[in-house]
Structure formats: C-alpha cells, structure tokens
Write an enzyme that holds these catalytic residues in place. Structure first.
Site, mmCIF file in Angstrom:
data_model
loop_
_atom_site.group_PDB
_atom_site.id
_atom_site.type_symbol
_atom_site.label_atom_id
_atom_site.label_comp_id
_atom_site.label_asym_id
_atom_site.label_seq_id
_atom_site.Cartn_x
_atom_site.Cartn_y
_atom_site.Cartn_z
ATOM 1 N N LYS A 155 20.068 19.214 66.924
ATOM 2 C CA LYS A 155 19.712 19.418 65.527
ATOM 3 C C LYS A 155 18.386 18.741 65.170
ATOM 4 O O LYS A 155 17.632 19.237 64.328
ATOM 5 C CB LYS A 155 20.830 18.908 64.613
ATOM 6 C CG LYS A 155 22.063 19.814 64.623
ATOM 7 C CD LYS A 155 21.690 21.261 64.328
ATOM 8 C CE LYS A 155 22.874 22.159 64.117
ATOM 9 N NZ LYS A 155 22.479 23.583 63.942
ATOM 10 N N TYR A 176 24.953 17.143 69.802
ATOM 11 C CA TYR A 176 24.707 17.876 68.555
ATOM 12 C C TYR A 176 23.512 17.284 67.811
ATOM 13 O O TYR A 176 22.637 18.011 67.322
ATOM 14 C CB TYR A 176 25.968 17.808 67.698
ATOM 15 C CG TYR A 176 25.905 18.531 66.383
ATOM 16 C CD1 TYR A 176 25.944 19.916 66.325
ATOM 17 C CD2 TYR A 176 25.844 17.821 65.187
ATOM 18 C CE1 TYR A 176 25.920 20.588 65.113
ATOM 19 C CE2 TYR A 176 25.815 18.474 63.965
ATOM 20 C CZ TYR A 176 25.855 19.857 63.933
ATOM 21 O OH TYR A 176 25.818 20.509 62.726
#
Length: 308
Positions: free
Chosen positions: A170, A166
C-alpha cells in the site's frame, strides 16, 4: 459547481464484486459510466474463485439502466488483465477510468510470515495495480484522456501491526502515483491515490459495530468519483472514511548542510534536532527537486556559485 457526470466514459474497477469496489462501480454507473466489473471472487486471503459477485454487480447496474460487463481475471496475471482491457475495447472502444481496488489480506507478524505470503499480497496490490494501469496507459495516451486511481491504506502510510506485506504494497501505491503523475501530464492523464478506511470484509473483525456503521463504503465513493472526474486534480493522496476527507502529503525539512571536514556521524547526531525541525518544511515536486536542493545548499555553504 457543475454536476459531475461520466456519460460516454468507460471505467474498469477491480475488486468490484464486494465492498468498496462494488460501491465505486455502482456510483460510477449511476452517473453514466459504462463499467467493467472485475472480481476474481476469492476469499479474503485470495483463495477460491467464483464469478457470482461480479455478475451480481453487473445485474445491479443493468437493473438501474446502465451498461456493464463482468471479467474475473486475477489482476496479478498480466495476460488476463490484457484480455479484460481488450474485451472492454471491443465492446465500447475506449477506456477512460482505471480504479485499482482489488486486494487481499494475509496478516501475520513479520517473524511468523512466510515470504510466499509476502509476495502474494504484493503481487495482488502492487503488481496487479501496475498491470491494469499499464494495459490502459497506451489507450489513454492515444485518447489524450485518462483518470487512474490507486488504492492505498493507512497501514502503508502510517503502519499497522501484523501487516508488513499489505503495508509495503500500500505504501508502494504512493511511489507509483508520483511517477505516473509526471509521465501522464502531457497526455491529460491524471493519477491519484485513495486512502480509504471502510467497513468491508477486510476490516470486519477489526472495527467495533458502532464504528462499522459509520464507515460504510458508500461514504467513501464520492471522493473516488471526484478523483476520476473530468476536473479531477492529479498527484493527490485523498484520505476518506465516514464522510471525512483529508490530504496526505510528504514534507521535507530544510535540514542542515555539513562541510567536507565536519561531515561525520557524530556531527549528524549532534545536529539531529535541527535536521528534524519541521519549521519551514516544504513539499518536493519530484525526486530531482531534492537533488537540486542538496547541491545548491552545498554550493552555498562552500561559497560557490552553482548556475542551476
């Protein structure tokens, strides 16, 4: 300041069935936007699929007198994304705003994570955002108008234990924004990144109840609405949560320049404190600005004149 409105504009909001995406879709619709409500209807880890959430948001928008359509494509599926954009064009004839919000979590420490889980999260967040922006890009260029927002996270900008997949995805939002900002300038396409902290199903197990009450998605959407407005900035990473707004920037220190003879690892170690001294640090406008800086520093250190 003039009232921010989106009458006549068309927006695609991904992951708009719940949480932040739902809040963004409703916020846009309330100010006159026709909205494509995209949501695959999966669970937090990306499994399962249902159209109930996206259809519910469409019903909410229509109940307030707005226009909306639902589309349940997986944003990591390029064919499905192209179909979604084509349907929006068939219905409304334009796409002005692209809000990339869809995401999943598959958290584990890097040592325990399967690479399939790493790829899946990167596919949804990064490839999915690129797919949607890429499908909208030629339309926005032809219109000479477009507003694109990518959704980052403090997990990518600053790190968070157990979120290597993640966090990597991101952090990539920043790099994608940096380039598309430069490529979009001449066509009036403004590209920004939202870095929200909100109480959603993705964070419900991480926040104490008192904090969750303050971090409602609705406290973030006003910042998103500004980033996609007619007078929006470009190339901004806007932090948002609980009504707080900040800007994240990357700076580069002045650093040092070593001669050919002294350019050794020992010299780097000896002067590391000066290399990392934040005094007079500056932003780089683009990658070539850094290249130019280094070349000019080297020329000056050697007594050379570099006409650049």
């Amino acid at each position: 300041m003039k009232n921010i409105r989106f009458d006549g504009r068309v927006a695609i909001v991904t992951g708009a069935g719940t949480g932040l995406g739902r809040s963004h879709a409703l916020g846009l619709a309330a100010r006159g936007t026709r909205v494509v409500v995209n949501d695959l209807g999966v669970s937090q880890d990306g499994t399962g699929a249902t159209s109930e959430a996206s259809e519910a948001v469409v019903a909410e928008i229509r109940a307030m007198g707005g226009e909306a359509m639902a589309h349940g494509c997986d944003v990591s599926d390029e064919v499905g994304v192209k179909d979604m954009v084509a349907q929006a064009m068939d219905l409304w004839g334009r796409v002005d705003i692209c809000v990339n919000n869809a995401g999943i979590l598959m958290d584990k420490t890097f040592a325990k994570m399967e690479m399939s889980a790493f790829r899946k999260v990167v596919d949804v967040h990064l490839i999915g955002s690129a797919n949607v922006a890429h499908a909208c890009w030629p339309i926005m260029r032809a219109q000479q108008y477009g507003r694109v927002v990518f959704t980052s996270s403090a997990s990518g900008l600053y790190g968070n234990f157990g979120q290597s997949n993640y966090g990597a995805a991101k952090a990539a939002m920043m790099g994608l924004m940096n380039v598309l900002h430069l490529e979009g300038v001449r066509d009036n396409i403004r590209v920004n990144t939202l870095a929200p902290t909100a109480a959603t199903r993705m964070t419900e197990n991480l926040l104490p109840p008192e904090a969750a009450a303050l971090l409602a998605p609705e406290t973030i959407t006003p910042g998103l609405l500004y980033l996609v407005s007619e007078d929006a900035p470009s190339h901004v990473i806007l932090g948002a949560g609980a009504g707080s707004y900040t800007q994240t920037r990357i700076y580069e220190t002045p650093g040092i320049t070593l001669s050919d003879e002294s350019n050794t690892p020992e010299a780097v170690a000896a002067q590391f404190a000066q290399i990392t001294d934040p005094s007079n640090q500056t932003e780089m406008a683009d990658a070539f600005s850094q290249t130019k800086k280094y070349a000019l520093n080297a020329a000056q250190a050697r007594g050379l004149t570099l006409d650049w």
